[in-house]
Design a protein around this motif. Structure first.
Motif, short mmCIF file in Angstrom:
data_model
loop_
_atom_site.label_atom_id
_atom_site.label_comp_id
_atom_site.label_asym_id
_atom_site.label_seq_id
_atom_site.Cartn_x
_atom_site.Cartn_y
_atom_site.Cartn_z
N SER A 1 0.89 -1.26 -0.12
CA SER A 1 0.11 0.05 -0.07
C SER A 1 0.77 1.34 -0.01
CB SER A 1 -0.95 -0.04 1.23
OG SER A 1 -0.36 0.07 2.31
N GLN A 2 1.81 1.10 0.73
CA GLN A 2 2.76 2.38 0.72
C GLN A 2 3.36 2.72 -0.56
OE1 GLN A 2 3.92 4.83 3.17
NE2 GLN A 2 2.06 3.81 4.23
N ILE A 3 3.99 1.36 -1.30
CA ILE A 3 4.56 1.61 -2.44
C ILE A 3 3.41 2.08 -3.79
CG2 ILE A 3 5.54 0.27 -4.73
CD1 ILE A 3 6.95 -1.14 -2.20
N GLY A 4 2.20 1.39 -3.65
CA GLY A 4 1.15 1.92 -4.45
C GLY A 4 0.66 3.33 -4.40
N GLU A 5 0.84 3.90 -3.32
CA GLU A 5 0.63 5.48 -3.27
C GLU A 5 1.65 6.24 -3.54
OE1 GLU A 5 0.27 6.16 1.01
OE2 GLU A 5 -1.51 5.05 1.21
N ILE A 6 2.83 5.74 -4.23
CA ILE A 6 4.07 6.40 -4.80
C ILE A 6 4.17 6.32 -6.26
CG2 ILE A 6 6.55 6.96 -4.74
CD1 ILE A 6 6.31 6.13 -1.52
N THR A 7 4.12 4.92 -6.66
CA THR A 7 4.70 4.67 -7.75
C THR A 7 3.30 4.45 -8.95
OG1 THR A 7 5.92 3.05 -9.24
CG2 THR A 7 4.65 2.29 -7.37
N GLN A 8 3.60 4.92 -10.00
CA GLN A 8 2.53 4.81 -11.23
C GLN A 8 2.60 3.36 -11.79
OE1 GLN A 8 2.85 7.88 -13.83
NE2 GLN A 8 2.81 9.68 -12.58
N THR A 9 3.52 2.66 -11.46
CA THR A 9 3.65 1.26 -12.20
C THR A 9 3.24 0.39 -11.14
OG1 THR A 9 5.85 1.07 -11.32
CG2 THR A 9 5.69 1.96 -13.50
N SER A 10 3.41 -0.93 -11.77
CA SER A 10 2.77 -2.11 -10.82
C SER A 10 3.38 -2.12 -9.50
CB SER A 10 2.90 -3.45 -11.42
OG SER A 10 2.56 -4.44 -10.67
N ALA A 11 2.78 -2.09 -8.23
CA ALA A 11 3.29 -1.87 -7.10
C ALA A 11 3.96 -3.23 -6.53
CB ALA A 11 2.27 -1.62 -6.04
N ARG A 12 3.50 -4.40 -7.31
CA ARG A 12 3.82 -5.69 -6.88
C ARG A 12 5.48 -5.89 -7.38
NH1 ARG A 12 1.97 -10.38 -5.20
NH2 ARG A 12 -0.28 -9.38 -5.35
#
Length: 231
Positions: free
Chosen positions: A65-76
């Motif tokens: 969730s933290q990464i998904g809030e920052i990056t526009q690409t696939s957080a996985r």
């Protein structure tokens, strides 16, 4: 007082010696791999989750969730890299409470290696996301005059990451050693608690900064501005 675990030689093989930084790094890696194997060996979607699986899923979802809030690409995909950085640094710093254990992150060689891994990951993610041409174009944006400055900026990121992590870990160790000489019965407990908190914060900051750098390399370029004489 030894300021770095590089000075502590644990095993000597002829002219070569294994210092505490290398050995303790192997210990942290073994604990992470062993813990992952133990937690996920019976991981099945149709089996009710136990407390270890629940803890693992909570950590993974928090990182994602933290990464998904920052990056526009696939957080996985970014999570595999940034999450590994976070877990390695966090566990290294948490093991500070073990008597005689010197965190490998208190060695400049370890922090430089982590920073180099980020420097290598940023162009790899950028090229994988938009291709080599698009990644190289961002070095000459907004004009070709910015090429040397953008290159310097890329390398300064890695230097700042290494120095920041090393400086914070080493400053905590030095302060703890000074307070240990002043009041050896009370301050060590307080400093250990502060060290654990600082270690988790530094792991979080390092992983977040790595994610921000990767996100900037994989972000879509801004749309071209319309000509001034357009209606």
């Amino acid at each position: 007082m030894q300021l770095t675990p590089d000075q502590d030689i644990i095993l000597r093989l002829g002219e070569f010696g294994l210092n505490a930084t290398i050995v303790n790094t192997w210990i942290v890696m073994a604990l992470l791999v062993g813990g992952s194997v133990l937690v996920t060996r019976n991981l099945c979607p149709d089996v009710p989750p136990n407390r270890w699986r629940t803890l693992l899923e909570t950590i993974v979802q928090m990182i994602q969730s933290q990464i998904g809030e920052i990056t526009q690409t696939s957080a996985r995909h970014v999570m595999y890299f940034a999450g590994t950085l976070f877990l390695f640094i966090a566990l290294s710093n948490l093991l500070l409470v073990v008597p005689g254990f010197a965190p490998p992150t208190s060695s400049l060689s370890t922090t430089v290696a982590l920073a180099i891994s980020v420097l290598c990951a940023v162009p790899l993610f950028g090229i994988a996301s938009g291709g080599l041409g698009r990644y190289l174009r961002h070095f000459i944006e907004p004009s070709a005059v910015m090429l040397p400055f953008n290159i310097i900026s890329e390398f300064s990121r890695g230097i700042s990451l290494a120095i920041r992590l090393y400086g914070n870990i080493m400053s905590g160790a030095v302060i703890a050693a000074i307070l240990l000489g002043v009041a050896p019965f009370f301050f060590p407990v307080v400093m250990d608690m502060l060290g654990l908190l600082t270690g988790l914060i530094q792991a979080y900051i390092f992983a977040i900064l790595a994610t921000v750098y990767i996100s900037s390399a994989t972000a879509d370029p801004p749309p071209p501005s319309p000509p001034e004489d357009a209606p």
